[in-house]
Design a protein around this motif. Structure first.
Motif, mmCIF file in Angstrom:
data_model
loop_
_atom_site.group_PDB
_atom_site.id
_atom_site.type_symbol
_atom_site.label_atom_id
_atom_site.label_comp_id
_atom_site.label_asym_id
_atom_site.label_seq_id
_atom_site.Cartn_x
_atom_site.Cartn_y
_atom_site.Cartn_z
ATOM 1 N N LEU A 68 -5.899 24.131 13.550
ATOM 2 C CA LEU A 68 -5.728 25.161 12.519
ATOM 3 C C LEU A 68 -6.982 26.023 12.444
ATOM 4 C CD1 LEU A 68 -3.945 26.210 10.148
ATOM 5 C CD2 LEU A 68 -5.202 24.639 8.690
ATOM 6 N N SER A 86 0.812 -1.213 0.000
ATOM 7 C CA SER A 86 0.000 0.000 0.000
ATOM 8 C C SER A 86 0.848 1.267 0.000
ATOM 9 C CB SER A 86 -0.908 -0.006 1.236
ATOM 10 O OG SER A 86 -0.121 -0.078 2.394
ATOM 11 N N GLN A 87 2.152 1.120 -0.201
ATOM 12 C CA GLN A 87 2.994 2.315 -0.125
ATOM 13 C C GLN A 87 3.866 2.429 -1.364
ATOM 14 O OE1 GLN A 87 4.846 3.640 3.211
ATOM 15 N NE2 GLN A 87 3.015 3.511 4.405
ATOM 16 N N LEU A 93 -4.710 8.237 10.044
ATOM 17 C CA LEU A 93 -3.695 8.733 9.107
ATOM 18 C C LEU A 93 -3.823 7.961 7.789
ATOM 19 C CD1 LEU A 93 -0.576 8.877 11.456
ATOM 20 C CD2 LEU A 93 -1.902 10.814 10.620
ATOM 21 N N PRO A 106 -0.974 27.701 7.482
ATOM 22 C CA PRO A 106 -1.247 26.271 7.281
ATOM 23 C C PRO A 106 0.020 25.451 7.040
ATOM 24 C CG PRO A 106 -2.742 27.590 5.964
ATOM 25 C CD PRO A 106 -1.763 28.536 6.562
ATOM 26 N N PHE A 107 0.995 26.062 6.409
ATOM 27 C CA PHE A 107 2.242 25.332 6.127
ATOM 28 C C PHE A 107 3.028 25.103 7.419
ATOM 29 C CE2 PHE A 107 0.981 27.372 2.230
ATOM 30 C CZ PHE A 107 1.144 26.372 1.295
ATOM 31 N N ARG A 165 9.774 5.773 3.661
ATOM 32 C CA ARG A 165 8.991 6.816 4.300
ATOM 33 C C ARG A 165 9.127 6.749 5.798
ATOM 34 N NH1 ARG A 165 5.378 9.472 1.210
ATOM 35 N NH2 ARG A 165 5.025 8.682 -0.859
ATOM 36 N N TRP A 195 1.685 24.925 10.394
ATOM 37 C CA TRP A 195 0.880 23.940 11.139
ATOM 38 C C TRP A 195 1.175 22.521 10.626
ATOM 39 C CZ3 TRP A 195 -3.293 21.137 8.854
ATOM 40 C CH2 TRP A 195 -4.091 20.437 9.750
ATOM 41 N N LYS A 196 1.218 22.423 9.304
ATOM 42 C CA LYS A 196 1.512 21.136 8.671
ATOM 43 C C LYS A 196 2.895 20.627 9.117
ATOM 44 C CE LYS A 196 2.051 21.289 4.161
ATOM 45 N NZ LYS A 196 3.282 20.537 3.973
ATOM 46 N N ALA A 246 -0.710 9.139 14.818
ATOM 47 C CA ALA A 246 -1.693 10.209 15.019
ATOM 48 C C ALA A 246 -1.801 10.533 16.503
ATOM 49 C CB ALA A 246 -3.046 9.765 14.483
ATOM 50 N N TYR A 252 1.176 12.521 7.464
ATOM 51 C CA TYR A 252 1.136 12.882 8.883
ATOM 52 C C TYR A 252 -0.123 13.650 9.257
ATOM 53 C CZ TYR A 252 3.379 16.547 6.205
ATOM 54 O OH TYR A 252 3.687 17.441 5.224
ATOM 55 N N LEU A 312 -7.487 21.571 6.541
ATOM 56 C CA LEU A 312 -6.445 22.288 5.795
ATOM 57 C C LEU A 312 -7.024 22.875 4.503
ATOM 58 C CD1 LEU A 312 -3.401 22.971 5.338
ATOM 59 C CD2 LEU A 312 -3.163 20.744 4.281
ATOM 60 N N TYR A 363 4.535 7.680 11.017
ATOM 61 C CA TYR A 363 3.868 8.704 11.817
ATOM 62 C C TYR A 363 2.822 8.056 12.717
ATOM 63 C CZ TYR A 363 6.037 11.764 8.418
ATOM 64 O OH TYR A 363 6.951 12.413 7.632
ATOM 65 N N ARG A 384 4.576 14.280 15.018
ATOM 66 C CA ARG A 384 4.012 12.941 14.818
ATOM 67 C C ARG A 384 5.045 11.916 14.389
ATOM 68 N NH1 ARG A 384 -1.906 14.636 12.540
ATOM 69 N NH2 ARG A 384 -2.753 14.961 14.620
ATOM 70 N N LEU A 405 2.843 19.406 12.745
ATOM 71 C CA LEU A 405 2.250 18.073 12.889
ATOM 72 C C LEU A 405 3.230 17.009 12.405
ATOM 73 C CD1 LEU A 405 -1.493 18.486 11.828
ATOM 74 C CD2 LEU A 405 -0.484 18.607 14.064
ATOM 75 N N GLN A 406 3.887 17.289 11.296
ATOM 76 C CA GLN A 406 4.847 16.315 10.763
ATOM 77 C C GLN A 406 5.954 16.053 11.777
ATOM 78 O OE1 GLN A 406 6.671 17.409 7.061
ATOM 79 N NE2 GLN A 406 7.630 15.409 6.802
#
Lengths: 577, 252
Positions: free
Chosen positions: A316, A298-299, B128, A325-326, A304, A328-329, A309, B89, B98, A307, A336, A332-333
């Motif tokens: 946001l 599935s990847q 996720l 938003p960037f 990768r 915030w993104k 949750a 993520y 978003l 992560y 997580r 989270l990255q």
């Protein structure tokens, strides 16, 4: 399986070479290849000619001292090498990384996993496939060794190859055994626990002996530390527990073919025992490969990060600046991807580092040692942080297709992408820098209080400017030369890719000088004009002027990057393998 | 016109993927974009979505040129690609939030709830992408496209990975959005879906438009008379892949 493995290896190598040669028609790869070849020539090929150490009579006093140090080190080197291996073995249990041997590509998963072959054959296949990369690594290392004859280099090549293969297989065993520590199957759990007990038991024995010596006799410098450690590991129980580790590195230090042959037997024996241990973990291999099959299905093929949750306490808002938003993104990255287990392990390493620093610093004071450590960490974070923390356009190039459909100005995208990682790196630099300032009385005892505080605060003001300037350069490079930027966690391979990386590194540092120069000149003028009036405190306004100028440059640069972002089309970029 | 494409050309180096392509899609229209592999459908959609810059020609969305006024044009667009590109993520709910922030969606909570229910993502709000099946990830992408009031919807193989219930719902969603006034362009190899849902069909081959009209219009074209009124037959005929029968086979 041997025939199939050989066939895949042959076809892969042939097609890889063909592809790499073909892509040299593009200027960026050609330039990269020229840089790569030049680097290899000067760094490696230049050392091919055998060079003998100059005789003691004709050598300078400095060279004679160096030769005597090397001679002393060579005597205790196997024991120290064994200790290094033991520490690496222990660390491999703590770090949450998996072995590359167990990373099957999508094609391998699709073709080999359903094939009527035992799972152990898959491991054999991966072992065979990794040989070339390990051999190449060993070759480079043996060529890079400064003073050696051709036969010494050949022995070095064979020794390093064996050493790397043993480490490779051992790490695979660790990856297979780690999940078994908590499993119900008695056999696999016992096997894993015995392996852990052996490694950490040996480490405990050696570290206890070293710590006891350090406690009795505080050390002043690295030579002291070297003498104490080499003395401890060369005799008694610590030496005994290090025997298998010493056996693996001993061929590396053989001074002739006879001693090499003698050392080779035990090293091969350890290698075979490691292989046997890994193959005994057959049950674990089955489980892990099944997991890999599911995950890979599935990847995409790129490696990768994983992560988890979890809430980071930042929702946001539905309105606000386009850059938010960037950020915030990115937040989270970052939060997580960090695994709680990683935090625990990092905590253990920090405690360990603190203990070491305390032991080393007893002679001069803990405050001085910690102050130096904090100052060093702040400098390291400011200079290296932007290269390591890639939660910006460099990683988001793989999401470019999504980003480009968003109704956001290109400049805001670029700024937004950089803001979060720049903030994180700056915070790390600030925290370490603040500790450094607090302890500066011990670290820089020769400087006045005003100079220490003003200098420290000026450095803290300059840190974000340096960090943001570097992020701007890295992101500019990502947008202007996307083919040279590794996507996600993948790394392009080949001499041209290596040359590109070297070229980019040099260009980045050169660009940094150009970006920082106007700010430095402006700050320098302020410092020169007022230093006699307010003394060391002038460093603070000078730093503020410098930071403001750099911030303005960054703002202009991000605005200017808009067209590059709009033009960027990754589908027309040949990313190689 | 909601979508206006004029003499679009897109090249990759020396290769021309799309050449001299012109068409328009009005509000309430559902236009099917079909063609064999390599015809240039995905390139066309990606150019319309603002991902690729046209090499030549003009693309406008609700009168806003995609090159000179990209922000205004993109604000009105929703592109749902065939491959679900998600941030690994961010959870499902966070993806929607978003998008809502980027496109300024006023009543986000209500819309998100409705969409999550409609696309059967209930219970997966905190998951996720790595925890979702491909079909589920595709639904998240679709949800991100539908959470805002886009006047132009671009679908690239919208049914890939969906289960039969999802396919049915997707079909209903597309027609409902068109009834609400959206201009929809759907690229798909599922000709029965195109025939069933689309009000018009554009057929592409080797980067060029080779046919444009309703299925009925195409069936009445003199050169396609042999194909009958079936879209599949028309497609095969027009792209030069119609089966060749021997005299005996034709008799039988």
């Amino acid at each position: 399986m041997v025939g199939a493995t050989a066939y895949i290896m042959w076809c892969s190598a042939k097609n890889r070479v063909r592809r790499r040669l073909r892509r040299l028609r593009e200027p960026r790869y050609l330039i990269g290849a020229i840089f790569g070849v030049a680097y290899l020539f000067f760094a490696v090929y230049g050392r091919m000619a055998p060079r003998r150490p100059s005789s003691s009579r004709s050598a300078s006093p400095g060279a004679r001292r160096a030769q005597s140090v090397v001679a002393t080190m060579t005597a205790s080197a196997p024991a120290l090498g064994g200790l290094a291996l033991l520490v690496a073995a222990a660390v491999s249990w703590l770090m949450p990384f998996g072995s590359g041997l167990l990373e099957f590509t999508q094609a391998e998963t699709a073709f080999l996993f359903p094939a009527p072959i035992p799972r152990r054959s898959l491991l054999f296949y991966r072992l065979m496939r990794s040989q070339w990369a390990v051999f190449f690594g060993a070759l480079v290392m043996s060529l890079a060794y400064p003073i050696a004859t051709i036969s010494a280099r050949t022995r070095g090549l064979l020794s390093v190859w064996l050493l790397l293969m043993t480490a490779h297989v051992f790490f695979t065993g660790v990856t297979l055994s780690r999940p078994q520590l908590r499993r119900r199957s008695e056999h696999s759990q016992l096997l894993a626990r015995v392996a852990v007990a052996v490694v950490f038991g040996a480490l405990a024995v050696v570290l206890t002996a070293v710590a006891r010596h350090l406690w009795d006799q505080p050390i002043l410098n690295l030579t002291d530390a070297y003498k104490v450690i080499s003395g401890v590991v060369a005799t008694g129980v610590p030496h005994l527990v290090l025997v298998p580790f010493i056996a693996v590195v001993r061929p590396l230090f053989a001074d002739g073919w006879l001693s090499f042959a003698k050392a080779l037997g035990p090293a091969i024996a350890v290698y075979l025992i490691t292989i046997a241990w890994v193959l005994r973990a057959d049950e674990a291999f089955g489980t892990i490969t099944e997991k890999l099959t599911d995950a890979r299905g599935s990847q995409p093929s790129q490696r990768r990060a994983r992560y988890q949750a979890r809430s980071v306490g930042w929702d946001l808002a539905l309105t606000g600046r386009a850059e938010t938003p960037f950020m915030w993104k990115g937040a989270l990255q970052t939060f997580r991807v960090v695994d709680r287990r990683v935090l625990i392990r990092v905590g253990i390493m920090i405690v360990w580092l603190t203990v070491v620093v305390s032991l080393f610093g007893r002679a001069r004071g803990l405050a001085q040692a910690l102050g130096l450590l904090a100052t060093g960490a702040a400098i390291f974070a400011t200079i290296i942080g932007p290269q390591v923390m890639r939660v910006d356009m460099r990683q988001d190039l793989q999401h470019l297709e999504v980003l480009k459909t968003w109704p956001v100005r290109a400049a805001a995208v670029v700024r937004g992408e950089m803001l979060w990682p720049a903030m994180v790196v700056t915070m790390v630099a600030w925290v370490c820098g603040a500790v450094g300032i607090v302890l500066s009385a011990a670290t820089f005892s020769g400087a006045s209080l005003s100079l220490r505080i003003a200098g420290g605060l000026a450095a803290l003001i300059l840190a974000p400017a340096f960090v943001v300037a570097q992020f701007t350069i890295h992101n500019t490079a990502a947008l202007m030369f996307p083919a040279w930027v590794p996507l996600g966690m993948s790394r392009p391979r080949g001499v041209d890719a290596m040359g590109q990386r070297l070229f980019m590194l040099g260009a980045t540092w050169l660009m940094l000088i150009f970006v920082v120069a106007p700010g430095a000149i402006a700050g320098g003028i302020v410092w020169f004009a007022f230093r006699r009036l307010i003394g060391a405190w002038i460093l603070i306004p000078a730093a503020m002027v410098c930071t403001t100028v750099i911030a303005l440059e960054v703002l202009m640069a991000t605005e200017a990057l808009g067209p590059a972002y709009e033009r960027l089309d990754l589908s027309s970029v040949d990313r190689g393998e | 016109m909601a979508i206006s494409v004029q003499q679009l050309r897109r090249t990759y180096g020396a290769f021309t993927a799309v050449d001299d392509l012109s068409f328009e899609v009005g509000r309430g229209e559902i236009v099917g974009l079909i063609g064999p592999n390599g015809a240039g459908k995905t390139t066309t959609l990606r150019t319309l979505a603002g991902i690729l810059k046209p090499t030549a020609g003009r693309v406008s969305v609700d009168g806003h040129d995609l090159v000179t006024a990209p922000i205004e044009a993109k604000r009105r667009l929703a592109f749902m690609p065939d491959e679900p590109h998600l941030f690994e993520y961010l959870t499902v709910e966070e993806h929607l939030r978003l998008v809502a922030r980027l496109y300024t969606v006023p009543d986000f909570d209500k819309r998100a709830r409705e969409l999550i229910g409609e696309l059967e993502l209930t219970g997966k709000e905190g998951a996720l992408p790595g925890e979702l099946s491909r079909g589920m990830r595709q639904k998240v992408v679709i949800a991100c496209g539908l959470v805002r009031d886009a006047s132009v919807l671009l679908f690239d193989e919208p049914l890939t990975g969906l289960d039969p219930i999802g396919i049915r719902r997707m079909r209903d969603t597309i027609t409902r959005r068109a009834r609400q006034g959206a201009a929809i362009l759907v690229s798909s190899h599922l000709l029965h879906l195109v025939e069933e849902v689309c009000t018009r069909v554009i057929i592409m081959a080797k980067g060029h438009k080779v046919a444009d009209g309703t299925v009925k219009d195409l069936a009445t074209r003199a050169d396609l008379a042999a194909a009958g009124s079936n879209l599949e037959e028309i497609f095969l005929q027009i792209t030069g892949h119609a089966p060749q029968f021997t005299a005996d086979e034709q008799d039988s």
